[in-house]
Design an enzyme around this catalytic site. Structure first.
Site, PDB file in Angstrom:
ATOM      1  N   ASP A  83      15.222   5.806  -4.872  1.00 20.97           N
ATOM      2  CA  ASP A  83      16.167   6.003  -4.145  1.00 20.97           C
ATOM      3  C   ASP A  83      17.619   5.414  -4.294  1.00 20.97           C
ATOM      4  O   ASP A  83      17.953   4.215  -3.784  1.00 20.97           O
ATOM      5  CB  ASP A  83      15.849   6.060  -2.710  1.00 20.97           C
ATOM      6  CG  ASP A  83      16.732   6.437  -1.553  1.00 20.97           C
ATOM      7  OD1 ASP A  83      17.874   6.763  -1.965  1.00 20.97           O
ATOM      8  OD2 ASP A  83      16.249   6.474  -0.522  1.00 20.97           O
ATOM      9  N   ASP A 119      17.988  -1.895   4.412  1.00 17.60           N
ATOM     10  CA  ASP A 119      16.907  -1.167   4.116  1.00 17.60           C
ATOM     11  C   ASP A 119      15.676  -1.325   5.020  1.00 17.60           C
ATOM     12  O   ASP A 119      15.149  -0.491   5.742  1.00 17.60           O
ATOM     13  CB  ASP A 119      16.100  -1.925   2.710  1.00 17.60           C
ATOM     14  CG  ASP A 119      17.105  -1.688   1.576  1.00 17.60           C
ATOM     15  OD1 ASP A 119      17.820  -0.567   1.492  1.00 17.60           O
ATOM     16  OD2 ASP A 119      17.193  -2.545   0.589  1.00 17.60           O
ATOM     17  N   HIS A 159     -19.008 -24.766   5.342  1.00 16.79           N
ATOM     18  CA  HIS A 159     -19.885 -25.745   5.165  1.00 16.79           C
ATOM     19  C   HIS A 159     -20.142 -26.402   3.668  1.00 16.79           C
ATOM     20  O   HIS A 159     -20.996 -26.933   3.325  1.00 16.79           O
ATOM     21  CB  HIS A 159     -21.374 -24.596   5.091  1.00 16.79           C
ATOM     22  CG  HIS A 159     -21.434 -23.701   6.212  1.00 16.79           C
ATOM     23  ND1 HIS A 159     -20.912 -22.531   6.244  1.00 16.79           N
ATOM     24  CD2 HIS A 159     -22.066 -23.815   7.453  1.00 16.79           C
ATOM     25  CE1 HIS A 159     -21.178 -21.972   7.335  1.00 16.79           C
ATOM     26  NE2 HIS A 159     -21.978 -22.726   8.080  1.00 16.79           N
ATOM     27  N   HIS A 165      24.128   1.129   2.294  1.00 18.28           N
ATOM     28  CA  HIS A 165      24.597  -0.178   1.962  1.00 18.28           C
ATOM     29  C   HIS A 165      26.265  -0.239   1.841  1.00 18.28           C
ATOM     30  O   HIS A 165      27.009  -1.053   1.440  1.00 18.28           O
ATOM     31  CB  HIS A 165      24.111  -0.557   0.734  1.00 18.28           C
ATOM     32  CG  HIS A 165      22.980  -0.866   0.679  1.00 18.28           C
ATOM     33  ND1 HIS A 165      22.114  -1.579   1.539  1.00 18.28           N
ATOM     34  CD2 HIS A 165      21.653  -0.440  -0.235  1.00 18.28           C
ATOM     35  CE1 HIS A 165      20.731  -1.947   1.286  1.00 18.28           C
ATOM     36  NE2 HIS A 165      20.648  -0.784   0.145  1.00 18.28           N
ATOM     37  N   HIS A 184      20.334   6.321  -1.171  1.00 21.17           N
ATOM     38  CA  HIS A 184      20.546   5.598   0.314  1.00 21.17           C
ATOM     39  C   HIS A 184      21.754   4.716   0.007  1.00 21.17           C
ATOM     40  O   HIS A 184      22.347   4.276   1.108  1.00 21.17           O
ATOM     41  CB  HIS A 184      19.226   4.817   0.499  1.00 21.17           C
ATOM     42  CG  HIS A 184      18.945   3.653   0.062  1.00 21.17           C
ATOM     43  ND1 HIS A 184      18.712   3.368  -1.403  1.00 21.17           N
ATOM     44  CD2 HIS A 184      19.211   2.338   0.380  1.00 21.17           C
ATOM     45  CE1 HIS A 184      18.476   2.209  -1.548  1.00 21.17           C
ATOM     46  NE2 HIS A 184      18.857   1.267  -0.537  1.00 21.17           N
TER      47      HIS A 184
HETATM   48 FE1  FES Z   1     -20.296 -21.517   4.404  1.00 15.72          FE
HETATM   49 FE2  FES Z   1     -18.432 -21.173   3.097  1.00 15.72          FE
HETATM   50  S1  FES Z   1     -19.867 -22.887   2.981  1.00 15.72           S
HETATM   51  S2  FES Z   1     -18.858 -19.918   4.543  1.00 15.72           S
END
Ligand code: FES
Length: 440
Positions: free
Chosen positions: A205, A358, A104, A213, A208
């Site tokens: 470790d 690993d 938004h 390795h 190992h």
């Molecule tokens: Fe609405 Fe971010 S502005 S969720």
């Protein structure tokens, strides 16, 4: 789950129940009582150099944005819009003048402060900017190029949290007066295993490496230099805060560096960069300690000789996202930096030949643990149990032999202590430390 946590690890017996790695209740407690309360790695200073540079990362499973401020400071805040909870920033990294939510359009400044609301006056009258800013990470610490954050504003200072571990961490960070630089991008990959397999291995470790390795070491070491006998002279350090490291002394350093990251890096580390490292760190750290692995509790790990740095981001009890990148002395030549980058790619990265060995072990353990009988079992964490501590006048803190699990037990002791009590201090009391000491 808290009651379960108190018995899941038995330090005196040197055992841990397999459910520690799969139980969703334990995992939820880990996020609440460990990842919400301890210092967590956020970024390297050179990954956000200029004002507006940002990195989107995680603290446990909480998404956060880390941002370089106009005054050179660093702030971090929850990557979540306060309007309806949308992920505020969906880029991994970049440069911003502000952060605008795509849902938004609420707008947040570089410090997370709410600075703009579409249709504010006709739709809301007014929105309290201070009350509806992004949720800040209240504690930020900067240590020799590394940036850490903590959700708990009462957490002890980061250097206190490190304690004696700082001496060993500095082997990676303090070799040159120019400091360090993060090079290349961040390698990110997902593997199905519990985060503790990786964190504990890097803490404790060396064992190992002799076996897992073996074949990669044999084919990458210079002709005739490979030996299955690594000498065995070395130590492991354990901390009552859960940190741990292990390292060898003297044996075949140049050959190992050549195997891991190639001859140019070996030349730099053993010749060009050595003088400064010895001057700053002393001969022990600058020259003799190598094949080192280390974890700063809970999930920040590194290998100083390869200079690979990584965070094991937990993604549920059965999965991690590995973030790995290379670190180099800032005043090294471009050719040396490139050699570290390429050597790191070849050895420890998503495609690295040592890394596969690993990851394959951790993933297969996790696959086994999907069976009800396999997860109803107990594992052995008892190597070195009951033996006297090791000692060296040049090395601080509590030590064991390099081939022991004293650091694993230190890791799980702290893990269990925090898991079982949400009010337990992150740094245990001296009494608790003594109890630790008595029962290696
Ligand atoms: Fe609405 Fe971010 S502005 S969720």
């Amino acid at each position: 789950a808290r009651e379960k946590a108190t018995r899941i690890f038995d330090r005196d017996a040197g055992t841990i129940e397999a459910s520690a790695y799969v139980d969703p209740d334990i995992y939820r407690l880990e996020l609440e009582n460990i990842f919400r309360r301890t210092w967590l790695f956020l970024a390297h200073e050179t990954q956000i150099r200029a004002p507006g540079d940002f990195l989107a990362t995680y603290m446990g499973e909480d998404p956060v944005i880390v941002v370089r401020q106009k005054d050179g400071g660093v702030k971090a805040f929850l990557n979540q819009c306060r309007h309806r909870g949308m992920r505020l920033c969906r880029s991994d990294a970049g440069k911003a003048s502000n952060f605008t939510c795509v849902y938004h359009g609420w707008v947040y400044g570089l410090g997370g402060e709410l600075v703009g609301v579409p249709l504010e006056e006709p739709a809301y009258g007014t929105v309290d900017r201070a009350a509806w800013s992004a949720r800040p990470v209240p504690r930020i610490a900067r240590y020799k190029g590394l940036i850490f954050g903590c959700w708990d504003e009462n957490v002890p200072d980061f250097t206190d949290y490190l304690g004696d571990a700082a001496f060993y961490l500095d082997i990676l960070l303090d070799r040159s007066p120019a400091g360090t630089e993060a090079i290349g991008g961040i390698h990110k990959w997902v593997i199905p295993c519990n985060w503790k397999f990786a964190a504990e291995q890097f803490a404790s470790d060396s064992y190992h490496a002799l076996f897992a390795h073996l074949s990669a070491a044999a084919v990458t070491m210079p002709d005739g230099s490979y030996s299955a006998d690594w000498g065995g002279e070395g130590f492991q350090f354990t901390s009552d805060r859960g940190h741990g490291t292990g390292f060898l002394l003297d044996a075949g350093r140049r050959e190992m560096l050549t195997a891991f990251v190639g001859p140019e890096v070996a030349r730099y580390a053993m010749e060009e960069g050595m003088g400064s490292a010895i001057e700053r760190l002393g001969a022990m750290r600058g020259q003799r300690m190598h094949a080192q692995h280390m974890t700063i509790f809970p999930n920040f790990s590194f290998l100083p000789s390869v200079n690979t740095v990584r965070v094991w981001h937990p993604k549920g009890p059965n999965e991690i996202e590995v973030w790995a990148w290379n670190l180099v002395e800032a005043d090294a030549s471009d050719a040396v930096k490139e050699a570290y980058r390429v050597g790191g790619l070849r050895s420890f990265s998503a495609s690295g030949i040592f890394e596969q060995e690993d990851g394959e072990n951790w993933v297969e353990i996790q696959r086994c643990l999907q069976g009800p009988v396999a997860r109803d079992t107990v594992f052995h964490v008892g190597m070195g149990l009951g033996r006297p501590d090791a000692a060296d006048p040049d090395l601080p803190g509590r030590l064991g032999w390099v081939f022991s699990e004293v650091a694993a037990r230190g890791f799980y002791t702290q893990w269990q202590r925090l898991l079982a009590d949400p009010d337990a201090p992150v740094i245990p009391s001296a009494d608790h430390g003594e109890a630790n000491h008595a029962a290696q």
